[in-house]
Write an enzyme that holds these catalytic residues in place. Structure first.
Site: not given
Ligand code: AKB
Length: 314
Positions: A10, A36-38, A51, A141, A145
């Site tokens: 990344g 990175d992938i880009r 990737d 997300y 995490k």
């Molecule tokens: C997001 O806003 O998704 C990130 C984070 C707080 O992990 N910046």
């Protein structure tokens, strides 16, 4: 200190680009492999397309460059993962497993992996959120995490993997634009203030969130990864903090430097995400264990952002 061979995934992102530059300054350009992938237009050192879900290529690059440390940053952030839930889960988990397994199989010695304040949720204490407390994320997300943190602890406990991790707050820097996060308003606002004098904020005026200048976050990332192993007592992920403010408070700081600046508010789906996150974070474990200390307060951050963005637009 033994020479390090480092791979960053990344590397074109907001954290990756600044981290690669800082690591190259410290360890030498050729010992830090950006991936990175880009692809970058003008790579400033060794670069490989990767990737992170491609297990074979990930391992081939680690072998090719005799890597000992991986900074595994590739991920979908909160807003994008909410729109692409399956990809968010797949990328955030498979990429993480690939790096952890490289360490488990003794191909690398150490892995850094960023977690986030997104691991917390609606039932988490909002103020001064402790290192350990209810964490009930309700975003894709955040779920990825939190699961990733549990895998960190598991791989450390069962396989002795040396994985280090920080719960990043919202990160604010001028060098690269963030992409797909809920805290991105705190970067966009500076660019719009300089370019147009107006900003329409996608969060409500009083949404208080933990934030940090990228230079502090990069320093924390390198400090925890290079700290002596015995100092790392938290093996899921450390709380990390510097500042807390609302869009209204940030706008007032900008207005005191650009008097014509105006902000308006049009909250969208990201308001719901922000509402579930803490307002401020207790990071005393990081401060005690490996001496974490932030440098940028809000005034220094605002002055630095405006100075550099004005220069870029001149
Ligand atoms: C997001 O806003 O998704 C990130 C984070 C707080 O992990 N910046």
């Amino acid at each position: 200190m033994a020479k390090s061979k480092i791979l960053v995934t990344g590397a074109m992102g907001q954290v990756g680009s600044e981290l690669v530059a800082a690591l190259r300054k410290k360890h030498g350009v050729d010992d830090v492999i950006a991936t990175d992938i880009r692809e970058p237009e003008n790579p400033e050192g060794p670069f490989e397309k990767l990737d992170v879900m491609d297990t074979e290529r990930f391992e081939a690059l680690v072998t090719k460059y005799k890597i000992d440390t991986i900074y595994n940053l590739a991920a979908l952030l909160s807003a994008t993962a909410e729109q692409k839930p399956e990809l968010g889960w797949k990328l955030n988990m498979e990429g993480h497993f690939n790096a952890l397994n490289l360490a488990k199989n003794k191909k690398v010695k150490k892995v850094f992996w960023p977690s986030s304040i997104a691991v917390f949720g609606p039932n988490t204490p909002k103020q001064n959120t402790p290192q350990k407390c209810i964490a009930d994320p309700d975003t894709v997300y955040g779920i990825s995490k939190l699961a990733g943190e549990r895998w960190n602890a598991y791989y450390h406990e069962k396989y002795g993997v040396d994985v280090r991790s920080l719960r990043y707050p919202g990160l604010i820097g001028y060098k690269t634009l963030p992409g797909g996060g809920t805290t991105d308003y705190a970067v966009d606002i500076f660019h719009q203030a300089v370019k147009t004098g107006n900003y329409e904020c996608f969060l409500k005026a009083d949404t208080s969130l933990p934030m940090m200048f990228t230079e502090d976050a990069i320093r924390a990332t390198i400090e925890i990864t290079e700290a002596e192993e015995s100092r790392i007592q938290v093996r899921d992920s450390y709380n990390l903090a510097a500042l807390t403010f609302t869009p209204e408070e940030l706008a007032a700081k900008i207005k005191s430097r650009i008097p014509d600046f105006e902000i308006s508010y049009k909250p969208d789906f990201r308001q719901e995400i922000a509402k579930s996150w803490p307002s401020s974070i207790d990071d005393s474990a990081a401060r005690q264990d490996w001496n974490w200390k932030h440098d940028y307060d809000i005034d220094k951050l605002v002055d630095t952002m405006l100075h550099n963005i004005k220069k870029m637009n001149a």
